[in-house]
Design a protein around this motif. Sequence first.
Motif, mmCIF file in Angstrom:
data_model
loop_
_atom_site.group_PDB
_atom_site.id
_atom_site.type_symbol
_atom_site.label_atom_id
_atom_site.label_comp_id
_atom_site.label_asym_id
_atom_site.label_seq_id
_atom_site.Cartn_x
_atom_site.Cartn_y
_atom_site.Cartn_z
ATOM 1 N N UNK A 138 6.796 -7.742 -0.777
ATOM 2 C CA UNK A 138 6.526 -7.381 -2.007
ATOM 3 C C UNK A 138 7.453 -7.653 -3.103
ATOM 4 N N UNK A 139 8.956 -7.557 -2.843
ATOM 5 C CA UNK A 139 10.130 -8.002 -3.511
ATOM 6 C C UNK A 139 9.783 -9.442 -3.956
ATOM 7 N N UNK A 140 9.717 -10.374 -2.868
ATOM 8 C CA UNK A 140 9.648 -11.600 -2.938
ATOM 9 C C UNK A 140 8.580 -12.002 -3.926
ATOM 10 N N UNK A 165 7.352 -1.819 7.822
ATOM 11 C CA UNK A 165 7.803 -1.583 6.546
ATOM 12 C C UNK A 165 8.706 -2.367 5.798
ATOM 13 N N UNK A 166 9.450 -2.990 6.878
ATOM 14 C CA UNK A 166 10.823 -3.778 6.394
ATOM 15 C C UNK A 166 10.127 -5.116 6.020
ATOM 16 N N UNK A 172 7.867 0.474 20.885
ATOM 17 C CA UNK A 172 7.524 1.682 20.682
ATOM 18 C C UNK A 172 6.946 1.743 19.037
ATOM 19 N N UNK A 173 5.717 2.971 18.863
ATOM 20 C CA UNK A 173 5.285 2.963 17.645
ATOM 21 C C UNK A 173 6.204 2.932 16.438
ATOM 22 N N UNK A 174 7.502 3.906 16.434
ATOM 23 C CA UNK A 174 8.338 3.885 15.358
ATOM 24 C C UNK A 174 9.146 2.676 15.141
ATOM 25 N N UNK A 175 9.189 1.929 16.233
ATOM 26 C CA UNK A 175 9.843 0.314 16.110
ATOM 27 C C UNK A 175 8.946 -0.460 15.252
#
Length: 196
Positions: free
Chosen positions: A37-39, A30-31, A21-24
């Motif tokens: 970004x953090x790496x 996002x994850x 689904x779109x939320x998944x």
Amino acid sequence: MRNRPKQVGGPTNAPTNAPTSAPTKAKYIAINAFLIFHILAIACWCLPIDSPLITLCKDRVRPYFLWSGLFQSWDMFSPLPKSANTYVEATIVYKDGSRTTWTFPRMEQLSLTERYFKERYRKFAENLPLDQNDALLPDAARYIARLNSTPSHPARTVMLIQKWSFIVPRADGSYIPEPWSQHILYGYGVKPEDLQ
């Protein structure tokens, strides 16, 4: 010939990879964006390379790293390792004239579990004595006063003291600590409103 039992449920050759689904998908994106970004940001922050691109990256992530506590100073290890053990403690003088000493948590005196949760205190105590952080001293003194006061036993004065012992190399390559020295960083007269 035996009869095979009938299967309950849907057909056996249904596709195992049902569309997500779109939320998944949004969570997945996002994850991954968070991790990438953090790496990259941590790698740029920690690289000991003096490049305009690395400097630009550090300048962009500095506010976030300072806010989140992700900043790291590698000068402990290179190019010149720190040559002194240091810590910050406070002497609290109470209204009745009695005194007590309070020390920021020191990693060498804590268990492994406690170190995990109190590591930020080490970073804070290392950075507190720096000249550019003088504005933090009154807040630190007020915090310590609140921690160590009760309505019947209020703090009157807080003195922040930096203690250090230089680590001197011997001719055989081993190190010996010198005697401890101290310097008063800041004295603060506690006001009644500071304890509320």
